[in-house]
Design a protein around this motif. Structure first.
Motif, PDB file in Angstrom:
ATOM      1  N   ARG C  58      39.816   7.436  -1.894  1.00 32.80           N
ATOM      2  CA  ARG C  58      39.147   5.987  -0.615  1.00 32.80           C
ATOM      3  C   ARG C  58      40.229   6.447   0.492  1.00 32.80           C
ATOM      4  N   LEU C  59      41.048   6.682   0.974  1.00 32.31           N
ATOM      5  CA  LEU C  59      41.578   7.237   2.073  1.00 32.31           C
ATOM      6  C   LEU C  59      40.372   8.058   2.933  1.00 32.31           C
ATOM      7  N   ILE C  60      39.924   9.250   2.428  1.00 39.66           N
ATOM      8  CA  ILE C  60      38.418   9.796   2.892  1.00 39.66           C
ATOM      9  C   ILE C  60      37.026   9.026   3.225  1.00 39.66           C
ATOM     10  N   GLU C  61      37.275   7.862   2.307  1.00 38.43           N
ATOM     11  CA  GLU C  61      36.190   6.753   2.663  1.00 38.43           C
ATOM     12  C   GLU C  61      36.534   5.961   3.772  1.00 38.43           C
ATOM     13  N   ARG C  62      37.764   6.150   4.571  1.00 37.73           N
ATOM     14  CA  ARG C  62      37.705   5.005   5.606  1.00 37.73           C
ATOM     15  C   ARG C  62      37.084   5.290   6.336  1.00 37.73           C
ATOM     16  N   ASP C  63      36.683   4.526   7.864  1.00 39.32           N
ATOM     17  CA  ASP C  63      36.491   5.129   9.059  1.00 39.32           C
ATOM     18  C   ASP C  63      37.056   5.134  10.114  1.00 39.32           C
ATOM     19  N   ASP C  64      38.541   4.639  10.221  1.00 39.57           N
ATOM     20  CA  ASP C  64      39.295   5.027  10.826  1.00 39.57           C
ATOM     21  C   ASP C  64      40.020   5.951  10.619  1.00 39.57           C
ATOM     22  N   VAL C  65      40.169   6.863   9.989  1.00 36.20           N
ATOM     23  CA  VAL C  65      39.902   8.547   9.300  1.00 36.20           C
ATOM     24  C   VAL C  65      39.366   9.411   9.810  1.00 36.20           C
ATOM     25  N   GLN C  66      39.853   9.509  11.025  1.00 34.92           N
ATOM     26  CA  GLN C  66      39.284  11.177  11.907  1.00 34.92           C
ATOM     27  C   GLN C  66      39.629  12.530  11.509  1.00 34.92           C
ATOM     28  N   ILE C  67      40.523  12.553  10.739  1.00 36.39           N
ATOM     29  CA  ILE C  67      41.738  13.675  10.648  1.00 36.39           C
ATOM     30  C   ILE C  67      41.745  13.918   8.445  1.00 36.39           C
ATOM     31  N   VAL C  68      42.066  13.947   8.109  1.00 40.15           N
ATOM     32  CA  VAL C  68      42.705  14.276   6.887  1.00 40.15           C
ATOM     33  C   VAL C  68      43.663  15.805   6.486  1.00 40.15           C
ATOM     34  N   ASP C  69      45.503  15.368   6.610  1.00 38.23           N
ATOM     35  CA  ASP C  69      46.007  16.272   6.609  1.00 38.23           C
ATOM     36  C   ASP C  69      47.113  15.954   4.965  1.00 38.23           C
ATOM     37  N   ILE C  70      47.378  17.855   4.483  1.00 29.72           N
ATOM     38  CA  ILE C  70      46.960  17.380   2.931  1.00 29.72           C
ATOM     39  C   ILE C  70      48.921  17.987   2.449  1.00 29.72           C
ATOM     40  N   CYS C  71      49.253  16.752   2.217  1.00 34.84           N
ATOM     41  CA  CYS C  71      50.849  17.465   2.756  1.00 34.84           C
ATOM     42  C   CYS C  71      50.816  17.398   0.356  1.00 34.84           C
ATOM     43  N   THR C  72      50.504  17.471  -0.674  1.00 31.45           N
ATOM     44  CA  THR C  72      50.791  17.250  -1.699  1.00 31.45           C
ATOM     45  C   THR C  72      50.372  18.883  -2.494  1.00 31.45           C
ATOM     46  N   PRO C  73      51.108  18.709  -3.489  1.00 29.41           N
ATOM     47  CA  PRO C  73      51.518  21.031  -4.222  1.00 29.41           C
ATOM     48  C   PRO C  73      49.535  20.973  -4.660  1.00 29.41           C
ATOM     49  N   GLY C  74      49.772  22.824  -4.030  1.00 31.05           N
ATOM     50  CA  GLY C  74      48.803  23.082  -4.347  1.00 31.05           C
ATOM     51  C   GLY C  74      47.433  23.493  -5.210  1.00 31.05           C
ATOM     52  N   ASP C  75      48.028  22.811  -6.990  1.00 36.60           N
ATOM     53  CA  ASP C  75      46.269  22.290  -7.741  1.00 36.60           C
ATOM     54  C   ASP C  75      45.775  21.139  -7.492  1.00 36.60           C
ATOM     55  N   SER C  76      46.525  20.459  -6.163  1.00 39.07           N
ATOM     56  CA  SER C  76      45.716  19.151  -5.866  1.00 39.07           C
ATOM     57  C   SER C  76      44.490  19.518  -4.464  1.00 39.07           C
ATOM     58  N   HIS C  77      44.679  21.069  -3.630  1.00 41.07           N
ATOM     59  CA  HIS C  77      44.323  21.059  -2.571  1.00 41.07           C
ATOM     60  C   HIS C  77      42.645  20.871  -2.490  1.00 41.07           C
ATOM     61  N   ALA C  78      42.639  22.509  -3.463  1.00 41.42           N
ATOM     62  CA  ALA C  78      40.919  22.416  -3.130  1.00 41.42           C
ATOM     63  C   ALA C  78      39.717  21.159  -3.465  1.00 41.42           C
ATOM     64  N   GLU C  79      40.695  20.531  -3.834  1.00 36.22           N
ATOM     65  CA  GLU C  79      39.822  18.622  -4.322  1.00 36.22           C
ATOM     66  C   GLU C  79      39.507  18.460  -3.216  1.00 36.22           C
ATOM     67  N   ILE C  80      40.750  18.030  -2.306  1.00 38.66           N
ATOM     68  CA  ILE C  80      40.766  16.680  -2.214  1.00 38.66           C
ATOM     69  C   ILE C  80      40.160  17.477  -0.362  1.00 38.66           C
ATOM     70  N   ALA C  81      40.916  18.762  -0.013  1.00 40.89           N
ATOM     71  CA  ALA C  81      40.240  18.889   1.302  1.00 40.89           C
ATOM     72  C   ALA C  81      38.546  19.284   1.018  1.00 40.89           C
ATOM     73  N   ILE C  82      38.005  19.453  -0.221  1.00 41.12           N
ATOM     74  CA  ILE C  82      36.077  19.854  -0.102  1.00 41.12           C
ATOM     75  C   ILE C  82      35.902  18.549  -0.066  1.00 41.12           C
ATOM     76  N   ALA C  83      36.466  17.286  -0.491  1.00 41.57           N
ATOM     77  CA  ALA C  83      35.898  16.565  -0.222  1.00 41.57           C
ATOM     78  C   ALA C  83      36.064  15.568   1.029  1.00 41.57           C
ATOM     79  N   ALA C  84      37.088  16.207   1.791  1.00 39.61           N
ATOM     80  CA  ALA C  84      37.775  15.417   2.870  1.00 39.61           C
ATOM     81  C   ALA C  84      36.236  16.252   3.866  1.00 39.61           C
ATOM     82  N   LEU C  85      36.392  17.249   3.512  1.00 37.25           N
ATOM     83  CA  LEU C  85      35.151  18.111   4.914  1.00 37.25           C
ATOM     84  C   LEU C  85      33.796  17.644   4.632  1.00 37.25           C
TER      85      LEU C  85
END
Lengths: 379, 379, 379, 379
Positions: C58-85
């Protein structure tokens, strides 16, 4: 050599080593003098002296003695030194030169008179011969610090923090002259003046005796035999002496000598700030000199490991990084002394230098006694 | 907040951060006051203040202001602080509290009167909030040092070594009150008294102005406009101030504040020797406290990295070894101030504490002017 | 921002501070995402985020978000980053980039594709933004060290020396990918390569798990609920990883990452020896860089206090000697990130840089598993 | 004594001093042996030896020689030592014990056979006799570090960074056996095993020769006379050797010996992490041992000035804080050797200890030659 306690032991090491390291004639370690025949003989055997005398007057009469090394408490320096010089013996005398300015003046006069006859004298401010301190002097002389603004010197020890530590001779005014002031304060005064190349001109001072009574010491003083059974005697010297003051040329001084700096064992520390750079030194890391050169980009205090062949005294010893220790300052001292004798020149620090230090000590005591009033160092 | 220069910037950082780290209400950064409307507006925008005033008197009239933070030079502290307290605003005031003892006394009286009405005041000696210094105080209070014998404090900077550095307000007596003495000497006086828990009772002092004239500064003083063309003005404050003295209880003090210690950038250094242990600190390595415990076998000064969760203030921040910086001392300061307001207690250091420091500064100046005569700190 | 634990807290500090110090637009702290609605809301309130989401999608769908800062453990980085990009958000992702080379490759491909659309990405190796480390890189780039011969890097911590420390997510391979190796070894690999400007080409490695079982941790892992009653679980990552190896250009590497260096809290240490000079750094004294310039007379390692206005990042902060802390590395990181976005350039370290570090980590693991056989870092 | 170069000079200092400081019989410095009659006579005169021989075989035949001190390059150790032991002379031999494992095995067999006849032997790993290192061993033996997890040892020098430094015997495999590995690597292997009380069991290694050709040295090798005119010869030993490995009991090792660490002069550094504490040492500050005791509150690495009377060897020297230097390690060495002879016990380190170090060196070379494959240290 007269005396075989701490200073006698370390001076013996120096006489034994000097010719193996430096290009000087090997000194014959002829005669050791001490009051107790038995203990002096024992010390001579351990330390490598060929003969013993129980009266220093006999020692200075002997023909096989050319140099007299005075390692006794300060109250006997004047008498022995003046007699030895009169007998034509070169004299090296432990610091402080004397217990009073008057004694130091008499010794200086005797030294001048002797020098005219080719008889040499030196006061044993050994810290001048720490390679890092000799290098510091070189830096100042070369102008690498610019105009000197601040000289901050401390000599911190802690060996009498315990109030049960006994009343040894160094805590008795009649033997030692003063306490921390003359014992270790004298060293930082001489060392600082040596590095800066200028003298202190005036001071304002405080002294303190934190522990005013101590157990009588067995065997170490004239008080012996009176003691035992937990009796105490009065501490008649300072435990700590602080002063601030001025150097020739306008630099400000902040000096402190104390035997109550818990955890500091032999921290002779000097920091000098000039308009172009700064220096910092602590004898507890005696092979290091810290130097700040304001002219360089990305400046910072740098830790010069004073073990390079082009550093003072060091070339004769080991490769870089193989540090020296406390005793080597004495090897350097006798090396310089022997070289001066061989060259027919007057070694430094001279008795006159020792007298000047004595005058600073006197000014400190005078100021402390007079409500810290600023007191000039008399010429 | 009144003022937006160096202190204004760092105080703003503190107000902005405090509630994210500590459990205090988030302060609303309401109004910034400065003389120039344009520059104040610009600063407010950058630093995050919601509104601006060009007259501090308007600021203290506003209903949306509960706290007044005074970040101006010392000559305006008294007027602003007294007015703000009268208006019922809590006041945090930069150090030194004032430029004279008389002003400080008036401020202290006003603070006491305000406290009776529940209005709080604090003088911003931020170095008390360095975790290592708060830990040092804890060690002394717990008796881990035993009886204190020596307090050695230095505040060494070098930002005006260059004689071409201009005559900024900090070098003018009418603005700054004094030079190194009041600016940085005040910090070590407060910090040392804070750690030891006792006050200085008397001093003997020297002050010096090494560079007596400097180029007039553009835009930074009332002298502006007269200058240009290489004109110089007189430096009317000290460049360096040294004093030795005594603390309540008998400890000896050796203090030095200077802006001419080439290579020392912000070296607030304190060393304390007690009968049972010692402490050493240097702000240039602000996350470290060195502690010597004489009771332990194989004792040595140990480098306590003051970043553990049980160290003062530190638990709220990062894991061990992830050090804090200069600005965090201000976060701790406003945290303590906000907590005191919330708890209805008087925060420290109080204006009275600031007044006591002012009296030490006055004694130093008096002694220096009177041939270094030992001068008591007046109550 | 996704995640509000340690990294989330410190990133929040950075976003909050950056515009007050550097000349960048003030970022609006829009949305914090976390799994627990209640705890995320609480964290958002404390840390200053305006809204919350319990699903990062939901966060990466929001229009008021231009930057996503990923501070989670390493196992979730790929999924979040690829989706956000893919959603056109600029991404800053905590290190290590991923838990496997394959994930890192996918992320790098996504980042390249996004960059073509003007969408930026960065991996958050914050230690590159320590001013002293940025200065070290400058020194090497300017040739002040000459040809690099040795790179010695250690990252020493001690937070799990106690065998009763629980089995947190960082000790579980499925969450963390690896132990000391990926957590802190990744930092010294990146930092060393950054300073030297060259990559590691091959390694020979050892890894060790000293404590093989630990108490199950409450609330910190999927194991929760199974635990209690003193049950233990297997530690599935390394406690320490050591390797030696070679850099492009022939320098030798000696690296060590461990969580069992008792007394070392966050000692990221690097020492580099070149033909013309050397550097040494320890994060526990993060404001200092030690530099040896072999060309100067009386050379020595000098302690550069990296707080001067011409040092990297430092000019925007406080006067010389007023040091920075751990969190400021993150302020510098987001400042560089915001500047790159504004300038339309790709910030560094890129995901590709993160992938290269991942390949070194993989080579270390492969070597350790194969009898320490020398293993090339694959391109 | 055989040989009068660097090691011969420092051993002479030790023989000369030992009886003045420690309670051992004063050794008569009887005979110095060297190949050149003239230069040996000159050295004997300077160093204080009574007679000279130009053939070491004559020296070991003499009745006035009870002890043979071997200070030659490693290629001659085996022949001299075995012959001397056969002749009933006690032997102290410089390190490394030999240039090959086979030679070391033969020497060890000879030493065991001689010991049965009451003839003693010792290999001169002098760094064991640094007081701080002997204290470190005591700490480990007393359990103050708990279970050992990490041993990090470096021996860093920089004396051949300059590619114009000539091809002296230490850079020739036939004379020296190996380069940094055998010269200084041997020291850290012995010192670390001595402190920890356990041996290395296996290693994975890299070696490198950065400068592959150097100018032929005049007078220092068999190559002399071929040289002149800028001719160069091949460097046949390593400039640097790195290895990681394991100790008995599971501790991890990280070792590095190099002559290319610009600015490090004689940095023999050891850091040991145990479950209960840690130690750190650097020979460039040889009077300091850093100790971290995890059990104490407000723990920190503490700088133990190893100059107290209850520290190893130190009581015989000077008061606290009056540090020792490099040469004193040799005084301690010959003191222990003389005491063992007098007591009829076998001194340590024995030839067998020297052989074990030789086996580690061999394993390092074997691993480096075999793609860094993990290689066991053979028994």
């Amino acid at each position: 050599m007269v005396g075989y306690a701490f200073m006698g032991r370390v001076h013996s090491q120096a006489w034994r080593s000097v010719a193996a390291v430096f290009d000087v004639p090997r000194p014959a370690m002829a005669v050791l003098s001490g009051r107790s025949a038995e203990r002096t003989a024992e010390a001579a055997d351990t330390l490598g002296w060929a003969a013993v005398e129980t009266d220093w007057k006999r020692l200075i009469e002997r023909d096989d003695v050319q140099i007299v090394d005075i390692c006794t408490p300060g109250d006997s320096h004047a008498e022995i030194a003046i007699a030895a010089l009169a007998a034509g013996k070169h004299v090296i005398c432990e610091k402080p030169l004397a217990n009073t300015v008057a004694e130091a003046e008499a010794m200086t006069a005797a030294a001048k008179e002797a020098a005219a006859r080719g008889v040499r004298s030196m006061v044993a401010f050994n810290y001048r011969r720490v390679p890092a301190i000799a290098l510091a002097r070189r830096f100042v002389a070369e102008g690498r610090l610019g105009e000197i603004r601040h000289v901050r010197a401390q000599y911190l020890q802690d060996w009498i923090v315990d109030p049960e530590f006994p009343l040894v001779w160094r805590l008795q005014k009649d033997k030692a002259g003063s306490g921390a002031l003359g014992d270790i304060g004298a060293h930082i005064i001489d060392t600082a003046q040596f590095i800066v190349g200028r003298n202190l001109t005036g001071v304002t001072a405080l002294t303190e005796t934190f522990v005013k009574e101590r157990p009588l010491a067995e065997g170490s003083s004239g008080l012996v035999g009176q003691g035992g059974g937990g009796e105490k005697g009065e501490v008649t010297v300072d435990d700590a002496a602080l002063f601030i003051g001025r150097f020739e040329g306008g630099a400000l001084a902040s000096f402190e000598a104390t035997r109550f700096a818990t955890g500091r064992k032999n921290a002779l520390r000097i920091e000098i700030n000039g308009s172009a750079g700064s220096l910092s030194f602590d004898f507890e890391a005696m092979n290091e000199l810290w130097f700040y050169d304001a002219a360089e980009s990305d400046a910072g205090f740098r830790r010069v490991l004073v073990t390079e062949s082009d550093h003072p005294y060091v070339g004769a010893w080991w490769p870089p990084g193989h540090g020296l220790g406390y005793e080597h300052t004495f090897v350097h001292e006798v090396k310089d002394f022997l070289e001066a004798i061989a060259a027919g020149t007057d070694p430094t620090p001279s008795f006159e230098d020792g007298l000047q230090v004595q005058r600073v000590l006197a000014a400190v005591e005078e100021s402390a006694a007079a409500g810290s009033r600023f007191t000039s160092v008399e010429d």
